[in-house]
Scaffold this motif. Structure first.
Motif, PDB file in Angstrom:
ATOM      1  N   VAL A  97       1.474  -0.461  -5.360  1.00  0.00           N
ATOM      2  CA  VAL A  97       2.924  -0.331  -5.527  1.00  0.00           C
ATOM      3  C   VAL A  97       3.491  -1.647  -6.042  1.00  0.00           C
ATOM      4  CG1 VAL A  97       5.122   0.151  -4.398  1.00  0.00           C
ATOM      5  CG2 VAL A  97       3.065   1.377  -3.674  1.00  0.00           C
ATOM      6  N   GLY A  98       4.255  -1.568  -7.103  1.00  0.00           N
ATOM      7  CA  GLY A  98       5.011  -2.716  -7.589  1.00  0.00           C
ATOM      8  C   GLY A  98       6.478  -2.526  -7.242  1.00  0.00           C
ATOM      9  N   ILE A  99       7.085  -3.516  -6.581  1.00  0.00           N
ATOM     10  CA  ILE A  99       8.488  -3.444  -6.190  1.00  0.00           C
ATOM     11  C   ILE A  99       9.268  -4.463  -7.013  1.00  0.00           C
ATOM     12  CG2 ILE A  99      10.145  -3.599  -4.309  1.00  0.00           C
ATOM     13  CD1 ILE A  99       7.894  -3.039  -2.354  1.00  0.00           C
ATOM     14  N   VAL A 100      10.200  -3.987  -7.800  1.00  0.00           N
ATOM     15  CA  VAL A 100      11.031  -4.856  -8.640  1.00  0.00           C
ATOM     16  C   VAL A 100      12.414  -4.939  -8.001  1.00  0.00           C
ATOM     17  CG1 VAL A 100      12.000  -5.229 -10.931  1.00  0.00           C
ATOM     18  CG2 VAL A 100       9.734  -4.155 -10.685  1.00  0.00           C
ATOM     19  N   VAL A 101      12.813  -6.138  -7.588  1.00  0.00           N
ATOM     20  CA  VAL A 101      14.100  -6.332  -6.936  1.00  0.00           C
ATOM     21  C   VAL A 101      15.051  -7.031  -7.903  1.00  0.00           C
ATOM     22  CG1 VAL A 101      15.328  -7.386  -5.004  1.00  0.00           C
ATOM     23  CG2 VAL A 101      13.033  -6.464  -4.662  1.00  0.00           C
ATOM     24  N   GLY A 103       3.051   5.503   4.931  1.00  0.00           N
ATOM     25  CA  GLY A 103       1.629   5.797   4.991  1.00  0.00           C
ATOM     26  C   GLY A 103       1.044   5.956   3.594  1.00  0.00           C
ATOM     27  N   GLY A 104      -0.236   5.626   3.434  1.00  0.00           N
ATOM     28  CA  GLY A 104      -0.918   5.747   2.161  1.00  0.00           C
ATOM     29  C   GLY A 104      -0.744   4.558   1.255  1.00  0.00           C
ATOM     30  N   VAL A 105       0.054   3.566   1.677  1.00  0.00           N
ATOM     31  CA  VAL A 105       0.275   2.371   0.876  1.00  0.00           C
ATOM     32  C   VAL A 105      -0.602   1.249   1.405  1.00  0.00           C
ATOM     33  CG1 VAL A 105       1.949   0.612   0.199  1.00  0.00           C
ATOM     34  CG2 VAL A 105       2.643   3.009   0.302  1.00  0.00           C
ATOM     35  N   ASP A 106      -1.417   0.695   0.539  1.00  0.00           N
ATOM     36  CA  ASP A 106      -2.274  -0.428   0.906  1.00  0.00           C
ATOM     37  C   ASP A 106      -1.445  -1.698   0.782  1.00  0.00           C
ATOM     38  OD1 ASP A 106      -4.118  -2.414   1.220  1.00  0.00           O
ATOM     39  OD2 ASP A 106      -5.611  -1.551  -0.126  1.00  0.00           O
ATOM     40  N   ARG A 107      -1.087  -2.303   1.915  1.00  0.00           N
ATOM     41  CA  ARG A 107      -0.203  -3.464   1.890  1.00  0.00           C
ATOM     42  C   ARG A 107      -0.781  -4.606   1.074  1.00  0.00           C
ATOM     43  NH1 ARG A 107       3.024  -4.478   7.539  1.00  0.00           N
ATOM     44  NH2 ARG A 107       3.865  -2.386   7.807  1.00  0.00           N
ATOM     45  N   SER A 108      -2.090  -4.708   1.025  1.00  0.00           N
ATOM     46  CA  SER A 108      -2.699  -5.795   0.253  1.00  0.00           C
ATOM     47  C   SER A 108      -2.507  -5.594  -1.244  1.00  0.00           C
ATOM     48  CB  SER A 108      -4.192  -5.907   0.580  1.00  0.00           C
ATOM     49  OG  SER A 108      -4.897  -4.769   0.107  1.00  0.00           O
ATOM     50  N   ARG A 109      -2.042  -4.391  -1.642  1.00  0.00           N
ATOM     51  CA  ARG A 109      -1.833  -4.103  -3.060  1.00  0.00           C
ATOM     52  C   ARG A 109      -0.363  -3.924  -3.396  1.00  0.00           C
ATOM     53  NH1 ARG A 109      -6.733  -0.030  -4.907  1.00  0.00           N
ATOM     54  NH2 ARG A 109      -8.449  -1.366  -4.250  1.00  0.00           N
ATOM     55  N   VAL A 110       0.516  -4.369  -2.521  1.00  0.00           N
ATOM     56  CA  VAL A 110       1.951  -4.318  -2.802  1.00  0.00           C
ATOM     57  C   VAL A 110       2.379  -5.660  -3.400  1.00  0.00           C
ATOM     58  CG1 VAL A 110       4.255  -4.081  -1.828  1.00  0.00           C
ATOM     59  CG2 VAL A 110       2.401  -2.649  -0.970  1.00  0.00           C
ATOM     60  N   LEU A 111       2.917  -5.612  -4.601  1.00  0.00           N
ATOM     61  CA  LEU A 111       3.404  -6.824  -5.269  1.00  0.00           C
ATOM     62  C   LEU A 111       4.901  -6.690  -5.492  1.00  0.00           C
ATOM     63  CD1 LEU A 111       0.645  -7.488  -7.971  1.00  0.00           C
ATOM     64  CD2 LEU A 111       0.979  -8.673  -5.803  1.00  0.00           C
ATOM     65  N   LEU A 112       5.630  -7.785  -5.290  1.00  0.00           N
ATOM     66  CA  LEU A 112       7.079  -7.789  -5.471  1.00  0.00           C
ATOM     67  C   LEU A 112       7.452  -8.742  -6.599  1.00  0.00           C
ATOM     68  CD1 LEU A 112       9.883  -7.569  -2.944  1.00  0.00           C
ATOM     69  CD2 LEU A 112       9.880  -9.568  -4.435  1.00  0.00           C
ATOM     70  N   TYR A 113       8.417  -8.316  -7.410  1.00  0.00           N
ATOM     71  CA  TYR A 113       8.874  -9.105  -8.556  1.00  0.00           C
ATOM     72  C   TYR A 113      10.391  -9.286  -8.435  1.00  0.00           C
ATOM     73  CZ  TYR A 113       4.440  -7.176 -10.203  1.00  0.00           C
ATOM     74  OH  TYR A 113       3.123  -6.793 -10.297  1.00  0.00           O
ATOM     75  N   ALA A 114      10.833 -10.525  -8.260  1.00  0.00           N
ATOM     76  CA  ALA A 114      12.264 -10.819  -8.311  1.00  0.00           C
ATOM     77  C   ALA A 114      12.653 -10.895  -9.781  1.00  0.00           C
ATOM     78  CB  ALA A 114      12.565 -12.131  -7.592  1.00  0.00           C
ATOM     79  N   CYS A 115      13.639 -10.123 -10.200  1.00  0.00           N
ATOM     80  CA  CYS A 115      13.899  -9.953 -11.631  1.00  0.00           C
ATOM     81  C   CYS A 115      15.390  -9.968 -11.917  1.00  0.00           C
ATOM     82  CB  CYS A 115      13.281  -8.617 -12.088  1.00  0.00           C
ATOM     83  SG  CYS A 115      13.467  -8.255 -13.845  1.00  0.00           S
ATOM     84  N   ASP A 116      15.796 -10.770 -12.906  1.00  0.00           N
ATOM     85  CA  ASP A 116      17.145 -10.651 -13.460  1.00  0.00           C
ATOM     86  C   ASP A 116      16.986 -10.270 -14.932  1.00  0.00           C
ATOM     87  OD1 ASP A 116      16.229 -13.169 -14.258  1.00  0.00           O
ATOM     88  OD2 ASP A 116      17.647 -14.253 -12.998  1.00  0.00           O
ATOM     89  N   ASP A 133       0.161  -5.342 -13.986  1.00  0.00           N
ATOM     90  CA  ASP A 133      -0.664  -5.552 -12.796  1.00  0.00           C
ATOM     91  C   ASP A 133      -1.216  -4.241 -12.241  1.00  0.00           C
ATOM     92  OD1 ASP A 133      -0.336  -8.307 -12.865  1.00  0.00           O
ATOM     93  OD2 ASP A 133       1.504  -8.242 -11.672  1.00  0.00           O
ATOM     94  N   ARG A 134      -1.152  -3.185 -13.052  1.00  0.00           N
ATOM     95  CA  ARG A 134      -1.783  -1.895 -12.758  1.00  0.00           C
ATOM     96  C   ARG A 134      -1.193  -1.182 -11.545  1.00  0.00           C
ATOM     97  NH1 ARG A 134      -7.774  -2.365 -12.013  1.00  0.00           N
ATOM     98  NH2 ARG A 134      -7.246  -4.254 -10.863  1.00  0.00           N
ATOM     99  N   ALA A 135       0.104  -1.257 -11.393  1.00  0.00           N
ATOM    100  CA  ALA A 135       0.760  -0.518 -10.314  1.00  0.00           C
ATOM    101  C   ALA A 135       0.668   0.978 -10.588  1.00  0.00           C
ATOM    102  CB  ALA A 135       2.218  -0.943 -10.187  1.00  0.00           C
ATOM    103  N   ASP A 136       0.396   1.758  -9.543  1.00  0.00           N
ATOM    104  CA  ASP A 136       0.425   3.218  -9.657  1.00  0.00           C
ATOM    105  C   ASP A 136       1.860   3.728  -9.586  1.00  0.00           C
ATOM    106  OD1 ASP A 136      -2.477   3.665  -9.623  1.00  0.00           O
ATOM    107  OD2 ASP A 136      -2.354   2.918  -7.575  1.00  0.00           O
ATOM    108  N   VAL A 137       2.663   3.076  -8.762  1.00  0.00           N
ATOM    109  CA  VAL A 137       4.073   3.422  -8.601  1.00  0.00           C
ATOM    110  C   VAL A 137       4.894   2.147  -8.719  1.00  0.00           C
ATOM    111  CG1 VAL A 137       5.811   4.422  -7.075  1.00  0.00           C
ATOM    112  CG2 VAL A 137       3.496   5.325  -7.041  1.00  0.00           C
ATOM    113  N   VAL A 138       5.993   2.194  -9.457  1.00  0.00           N
ATOM    114  CA  VAL A 138       6.910   1.067  -9.573  1.00  0.00           C
ATOM    115  C   VAL A 138       8.243   1.480  -8.966  1.00  0.00           C
ATOM    116  CG1 VAL A 138       8.107  -0.528 -11.099  1.00  0.00           C
ATOM    117  CG2 VAL A 138       5.780   0.200 -11.650  1.00  0.00           C
TER     118      VAL A 138
END
Length: 410
Positions: free
Chosen positions: A282-286, A311-324, A359-364
């Protein structure tokens, strides 16, 4: 040499119960945590310590006898050790840049706890670590103290010293395996620990609001409780399940067999493997542009916490991007306390989406106020547009999943 860990004797158990009562009287919001810990005697330890399974190791000479600590000081140390567990210093320590300095982290974690205990008027033994002793201003997080302490080159204690693995430092030599029972009591699982933390956070919030409790709640503890209790508005379990259904094939061809966890099916004389499906990236864009107010960012952080708990989210594969209008370096995050939000300029979430796809996120998941251009064509990953505003979101791509978040709603 330390004697083997054992159950408390009758006299030691009575002394511990008194300390726990004193601690609960001075900090009633810690009640759930104080009674959740599993007390054990660790002869020769010379202090109190906790492990990551919520066991409390106590040198019995500090509980009873001529060398025992004064009761008020011992109750303060009990609150200190429980504080490591409540604030999840073990989990937070794992997220520091590796290799970490165990000594610097123990000092930093001690300072974060003692700062609040002193503010609450809790007696502590002389010489405890405080932010001022580390050359820092009070009221900060352990991560802030750690940076200063590590840079100052404070001496490293010997391995095994400190507050134990429950504080995120070296495991004490006396620590028991998680599956060992003492006096009929086992240890706490990670899920049980999270539940206790939530109970404590709710009690802290009630004390802050004046519903019950005595005295003033230290600001650092109140801030911690607010972070724990900030609820996500979106049912991320369902949203991500729907998005992932399109992003990750869960067919048998992508399900692997593993013997690391045997199957629940029982065949006499045969060990069957379990089946394990793929974990989701999971890629999280804030959105950190200038149009995002503090209430918007607070709402975004609550949703990030919800994604991490899904559930079902691998925390080690969660990346966050601070974005303007540009994207910061991806942050690997398992707890919202570690997130650094930088920005303040223009708005273009397409930049963050592209970085997450790279970074090959399955879900953004994009958390934004909606004042941004969106991709013109469907992305490879499943896109979830979480729009933070008082009116219904508009302008998001038809092919994306769009959800609505109202800032400031608890």
């Amino acid at each position: 040499m330390s004697a083997p860990v054992r159950a408390l004797s009758t006299d030691e158990a009575a002394a511990f119960r008194l300390l726990r009562l004193l601690a609960a009287e001075s900090s009633p919001y810690f009640m759930a945590a104080l009674f959740a810990t599993v007390p054990v005697a660790a002869p020769g330890l010379g202090t109190f310590a906790v492990d990551a399974s919520w066991r409390l190791y106590m040198d019995p000479e500090l509980l009873v006898g001529p060398e025992a600590w004064p009761q008020t000081d011992a109750a303060g140390v009990l609150l200190h050790e429980v504080g490591h567990l409540i604030r999840d210093h073990a989990g937070r320590g794992e997220q520091l840049p590796q290799p970490m300095s165990h000594g610097a982290w123990n000092y930093a974690a001690d300072a974060e706890i003692n700062d609040d205990l002193i503010a609450a008027g809790i007696p502590l033994p002389a010489g405890v670590v405080t932010p001022e002793a580390l050359g820092c201003d009070p009221g900060q997080l352990a991560e802030d103290y750690y940076q200063t302490t590590q840079a100052a080159g404070w001496p490293e204690p010997s391995p095994g010293e400190g507050c134990g693995s429950g504080a995120g430092t070296w495991a004490s030599p006396v620590e028991l395996p998680a599956d060992v029972d003492v006096d009929g009591r086992g240890s706490l699982s990670d899920a049980d620990g999270d539940m206790v933390r939530r109970h404590v956070a709710e009690a802290v919030r009630e004390a802050v609001e004046g519903a019950k409790g005595r005295g003033n709640v230290p600001a650092g503890l109140a801030r911690w409780a607010a972070d724990v209790l900030a609820p996500p508005q979106i049912a991320w379990q369902a949203v991500l399940r729907g998005a992932v259904r399109h992003a990750v094939a869960l067919a048998a061809g992508q399900t692997v067999h593993t013997y690391s966890r045997p199957s629940r099916r029982r065949v006499p004389g045969v060990i069957l493997p379990a089946m394990r499906g793929p974990k989701v990236r999971v890629g999280i864009v804030v959105d950190t542009s200038g149009s995002m107010g503090q209430a918007d960012l607070d709402a975004a952080m609550a949703e990030v916490a919800g994604v991490l708990r899904a559930g079902g989210v691998d925390r080690s594969r969660v990346l966050l991007y601070a974005c303007d209008a540009a994207t910061s370096t991806a942050q690997r995050v398992t707890n919202i306390i570690h997130i650094e939000l930088v920005g303040g300029g223009g708005t273009d979430m397409r930049v963050g989406i592209a970085a997450a796809e790279h970074d090959r996120a399955d879900v953004v998941v994009v958390l934004t106020d909606g004042d941004t251009p969106w991709p013109d064509t469907p992305t490879r990953s499943r896109l979830v547009c979480a729009v933070i505003r008082h009116s219904k979101p508009t302008g998001t791509p038809e092919w994306a999943t769009t959800v609505h978040i109202t800032p400031g709603r608890s």
